[in-house]
Design a protein around this motif. Structure first.
Motif, short mmCIF file in Angstrom:
data_model
loop_
_atom_site.label_atom_id
_atom_site.label_comp_id
_atom_site.label_asym_id
_atom_site.label_seq_id
_atom_site.Cartn_x
_atom_site.Cartn_y
_atom_site.Cartn_z
N ILE A 293 0.84 -1.20 0.00
CA ILE A 293 0.00 0.00 0.00
C ILE A 293 0.87 1.25 0.00
O ILE A 293 0.66 2.18 -0.80
N LYS A 294 1.86 1.30 0.86
CA LYS A 294 2.70 2.49 0.98
C LYS A 294 3.50 2.73 -0.29
O LYS A 294 3.67 3.89 -0.72
N GLN A 295 3.99 1.67 -0.92
CA GLN A 295 4.71 1.84 -2.18
C GLN A 295 3.80 2.41 -3.26
O GLN A 295 4.18 3.34 -3.99
N ASN A 296 2.59 1.85 -3.37
CA ASN A 296 1.66 2.31 -4.40
C ASN A 296 1.18 3.74 -4.14
O ASN A 296 1.11 4.54 -5.07
N VAL A 297 0.86 4.05 -2.90
CA VAL A 297 0.37 5.39 -2.58
C VAL A 297 1.43 6.43 -2.91
O VAL A 297 1.14 7.46 -3.55
N THR A 298 2.66 6.18 -2.51
CA THR A 298 3.75 7.12 -2.80
C THR A 298 3.92 7.30 -4.30
O THR A 298 4.12 8.42 -4.79
N TRP B 174 -7.80 -0.26 1.45
CA TRP B 174 -6.59 0.49 1.76
C TRP B 174 -6.80 1.46 2.91
O TRP B 174 -6.05 1.47 3.88
N GLU B 175 -7.80 2.28 2.80
CA GLU B 175 -8.07 3.30 3.81
C GLU B 175 -8.41 2.65 5.15
O GLU B 175 -7.95 3.09 6.20
N ARG B 176 -9.22 1.60 5.12
CA ARG B 176 -9.59 0.90 6.35
C ARG B 176 -8.38 0.26 7.01
O ARG B 176 -8.22 0.30 8.23
N TRP C 295 -1.17 8.12 6.54
CA TRP C 295 -1.36 7.32 5.32
C TRP C 295 -2.83 7.26 4.93
O TRP C 295 -3.17 7.27 3.75
N ARG C 296 -3.70 7.20 5.93
CA ARG C 296 -5.13 7.18 5.65
C ARG C 296 -5.54 8.45 4.90
O ARG C 296 -6.32 8.41 3.93
N GLU C 297 -5.03 9.59 5.33
CA GLU C 297 -5.35 10.86 4.68
C GLU C 297 -4.78 10.92 3.27
O GLU C 297 -5.42 11.45 2.35
#
Length: 427
Positions: free
Chosen positions: A235-240, A267-269, A277-279
């Motif tokens: 998730i963190k890799q994709n979000v970034t 993802w958000e949940r 990260w949620r934001e």
């Protein structure tokens, strides 16, 4: 780890039983223990210290298909699927994860190695499998460990992302439109015709296609298995990465129901206890869509298909992926797009789960997955349709195998493949 108050969920269940008839595992394994209210009763007992999380409990909680049928009909909207996903993470921590699952999730965390592994696997595939081009699948020449005699997806030497440049220009320069494609692992490595068809549709619509080459797996296989560290990393890799181009595209479109639901809902949940990260995820979500939803609402594709005046001679029946209909509420859109050029014959229950269920049900508990798949193929056969369609490659793999097992001569095609075929048919 996402923490749930299991006891609160259990106490909120009014025992009305509405979930029982809809439960995928209960319908083929009628045991109150493995039913939605059975699951949450056991979780309540576990939190009260009345139940040990032992191997027997592990076996019970791994039988859930996470189809969300129960949450769809529950009058109290109890998150049965979410509490089971969470307890599976506790199970993974206590008992570990099977070696073949760890190996698979390691590949998901390292795309360069997955690219290399699938390419190498495609070279040796003809030695072990015979080709079924009609289904874009292969079948073992003899029984294989974990696979048995099941129909399996193609292994491609060249993935979808490797087959196209990062940027494909289609739009009018005076009024440019540009979208990014999050392709999903199965469509990237196996059912590559899905991506090819999406590229053809975007060309027809004169919309530029951006294929982000550093995208990672959405994390769904690891999430449903309880490997939360892998989910967190992906998730963190994709979000970034998404943040680096989100302002430069109109949308990120995803031709897969499971990937779409994972990104748009889970993802958000999952990041509920990591507010930063949620934001960051919340800022991305307004631009992320499952493909049929975006094509129907944000383009004139339907008008173009209706203007073709082409009626294909193949009747189709549409299967609703659990993550599309019940999680995202998307089911009218693909039918509208397909109905412009194809005759659609509905199943008696298009909403019934196909039985894919995730990595564990496809391997260690395949006997349950197989029964559900066979039941679904009977519905498909009753329609008399020549093609079954669904916006999900996991459903495709499951149904293709079940159709082959039952020797039912019905082809599977993704909605985007059928739409692209109709566009070509205009001559």
């Amino acid at each position: 780890m996402i923490m749930f108050n299991y006891q609160q969920t259990s106490q909120s269940c009014v025992k009305c039983g509405k979930c029982i008839p809809s439960c995928t595992i209960y319908n083929i394994h009628p045991d109150e223990v493995t039913s939605p209210r059975g699951f949450i009763d056991l979780l309540g007992a576990y939190q009260r210290g009345e139940l040990e999380l032992d191997k027997n409990a592990k076996d019970i909680f791994e039988k859930c298909f996470l189809c969300t049928n129960c949450t769809y009909v529950c009058p109290n909207l109890l998150p049965t699927d979410q509490v089971i996903e969470n307890v599976r993470a506790e199970i993974a921590q206590k008992f570990g994860i099977a070696w073949f699952k760890r190996a698979y999730f390691f590949l998901l965390r390292n795309r360069w190695l997955m690219d290399w592994g699938f390419a190498l696997g495609s070279v040796f595939t003809p030695l072990l499998f015979k080709n079924l081009p009609k289904h874009q699948s292969v079948k073992p020449r003899f029984k294989l460990p974990l696979i048995g005699e099941r129909v399996f997806m193609w292994l491609r030497f060249k993935s979808f992302m490797e087959s196209y440049p990062e940027e494909t220009l289609n739009s009018d320069r005076e009024n440019p439109r540009r979208v990014a494609i999050f392709i999903g692992c199965l469509a990237n490595y196996n059912y590559t015709k899905i991506g090819d068809s999406l590229m053809e549709i975007l060309k027809e619509l004169r919309i530029d296609a951006f294929i982000p080459k550093k995208q990672q797996c959405c994390g769904a296989p690891a999430y449903f298995t309880g490997d939360f560290p892998t989910v967190d990393k992906l998730i963190k890799q994709n979000v970034t990465y998404f943040e680096s181009f989100i302002d430069e595209v109109e949308a990120i479109i995803i031709p897969e129901a499971t990937c779409s639901a994972m990104i748009l809902e889970d993802w958000e949940r999952f990041m509920h206890n990591q507010p930063e990260w949620r934001e960051r995820i919340a800022r991305l979500l307004p631009k992320i869509f499952i493909a049929s939803d975006w094509l129907y609402h944000k383009t004139d594709l339907l008008k173009r298909l209706e203007a073709l005046s082409v009626k294909m001679d193949k009747s189709i029946t549409y299967h609703d992926p659990c993550h599309a209909r019940k999680v995202l509420g998307v089911f009218k859109e693909p039918r509208a797009l397909l109905g412009a050029n194809y005759k659609i014959v509905e199943m008696s229950d298009p909403n019934q789960c196909c039985g894919f269920g995730g990595v564990t049900l496809q391997t260690e508990k395949y006997q349950y997955s197989k029964k559900v798949g066979i039941a679904k193929t009977k519905m498909i056969q009753e329609t008399g349709a020549k093609i079954v369609s669904a916006e999900c490659s996991a459903c495709r793999m499951q149904l293709t195998n079940a159709l082959d097992h039952e020797k039912i001569d019905v082809e599977f095609a993704h909605p985007l493949e059928l739409i692209a075929e109709a566009l070509k048919a205009r001559g």
